[in-house]
Write a protein that holds these residues in place. Structure first.
Motif: not given
Length: 398
Positions: A306-330
């Motif tokens: 189960d995923m409790p709303s978000y992964p509790h790790n911002v870098l993993l959340q950014v990659q999960l939700e925003q993909g590679l472009p989101g990671v590069l921007l972060f």
């Protein structure tokens, strides 16, 4: 027609900034959620007062430009998100939250912390917030529960959020007090000690981790600031890369008796699987818990996945939700902030690096990327740093 004035010649009005710097920490300690609306509204009103300076300085507002790209990428994610309405709505709210506050920070950085009253107001608000937080933690209650019709949740869990918030902000106080009379330096030190006590006396790992990491970074930054900045960047990258695989390392899991940590490792492993299935574009803003996955039993907690709303790790959340472009921007934003912080003189530089380390310390073990009051709070920290810490060394194009 008369020539447009240069940016440095446009007068900047600081009306209301002192009250904002003083009140915001206190409000967040009492009730975090409303500050997600109050902060951007105040910033918008202040930007309107300084619209001429804003127009002339937009081209140099790099952090705001990166935030704009993140929000626009989130809006574009409507075309491939699992829950399109959630993705578009969250991206829009992210822009409304971050842009006004980041632009406010950009303009205030131009002043270089020269207004003594802003630094004094901030230090008073920080100390009062720390004191109110300590009283609530000591006696295990919430001040807001005394309001008519208020609920009565478990105090310790709710106080975890403002404790983590102040564990990030309190380092700005050390730079803000630089150059002021000793009583203000003592007030900044008092706030730091009180917040440290709150972190270790309260509930939750994130505030303790933030305090410990920030203290080490603050000390190291006085000796080797560039090495410290590189350590922060590389540390984030390493944690990002290995987080999904930590649950497979037996000597690590054998040491974990805390259920919350075992649950985190399971969540991170699940996030890694989901990222592998959709690595380029991600699942869309706010789509962590709607991403489809094959049901299985989590290896450490033995609970159904189960995923409790978000992964509790911002870098993993950014990659999960925003993909590679989101990671590069972060990473671009993080790298730019690190480089910018290094341009300050020693007190502001050490405090700025400690703030970034504390923020990442909290963000890498909990707290979501785009929840309104949290991302708004981080932007407020940037406003406070820009308005007060610049006294330790100006940084003109923050």
């Amino acid at each position: 027609m008369p020539a447009l004035p240069e940016t440095v010649d446009v007068p900047l009005r600081t009306t209301g900034v002192a009250a904002f710097l003083c009140a915001m920490p206190v409000l967040f300690v009492l009730a975090p959620t409303p500050t997600g609306l109050i902060g951007p509204v105040v910033a918008l009103c202040w930007l309107w007062l300084n619209r001429q300076a804003l127009y002339d300085g937009l081209s140099r507002a790099v952090v705001s430009q990166l935030a704009l790209l993140v929000g626009l990428w989130g809006l574009l994610g409507w075309f491939w998100a699992v829950d399109r309405a959630a993705a578009a709505g969250d991206a829009a709210l992210f822009l409304l939250e971050v842009l006004p506050l980041s632009l406010m920070a950009h303009l205030l950085a131009r002043e270089g912390g020269q207004h003594r009253r802003l630094r004094q107001a901030f230090l008073m608000g920080l100390a009062l917030a720390a004191l109110l937080l300590a009283v609530q933690i000591k006696f295990d209650f919430l001040l807001r529960s005394f309001l008519p019709g208020a609920d009565h949740p478990v105090a310790g869990i709710k106080l975890n959020v403002p404790t983590a918030a102040l564990a990030i902000l309190v380092w700005v106080g050390l730079a803000a007090s630089n150059g002021l009379p000793r009583r203000w330096l003592a007030l900044g030190g008092f706030s730091l000690l009180l917040v440290g006590w709150c972190a270790f006396a309260g509930v939750g790992t994130a505030p303790r981790l933030a305090c410990a990491v920030a203290a080490a970074v603050y000390a190291l930054a006085w000796v080797a600031p560039r090495l410290t900045a590189w350590a922060i960047a590389l540390g984030c990258g390493v944690i990002h890369a290995i987080s999904p695989f930590l649950g497979n390392i037996s000597w690590i899991t054998a040491q974990l008796g805390d259920y919350s940590w075992r649950h985190r490792l399971d969540i991170w492993a699940l996030t890694g699987q989901l990222i592998a299935e959709r690595p380029l574009l991600g699942y869309g803003f706010l789509n962590s818990d709607t991403a489809p996955f094959t049901p299985y039993v989590m290896p450490l907690t033995q609970h159904p996945a189960d995923m409790p709303s978000y992964p509790h790790n911002v870098l993993l959340q950014v990659q999960l939700e925003q993909g590679l472009p989101g990671v590069l921007l972060f990473y671009a934003a993080l790298g730019y902030l690190l480089c910018l912080t290094l341009r300050h003189a020693a007190p502001g530089r050490a405090a700025g690096l400690a703030v970034l380390a504390a923020a990442m310390g909290v963000w890498l073990v909990g707290y979501p990327f785009s929840r309104g009051h949290w991302v708004g709070w981080l932007c407020f920290v940037g406003v406070a740093y820009s308005a007060t810490a610049g006294a330790s060394g100006r940084c003109l194009d923050a």
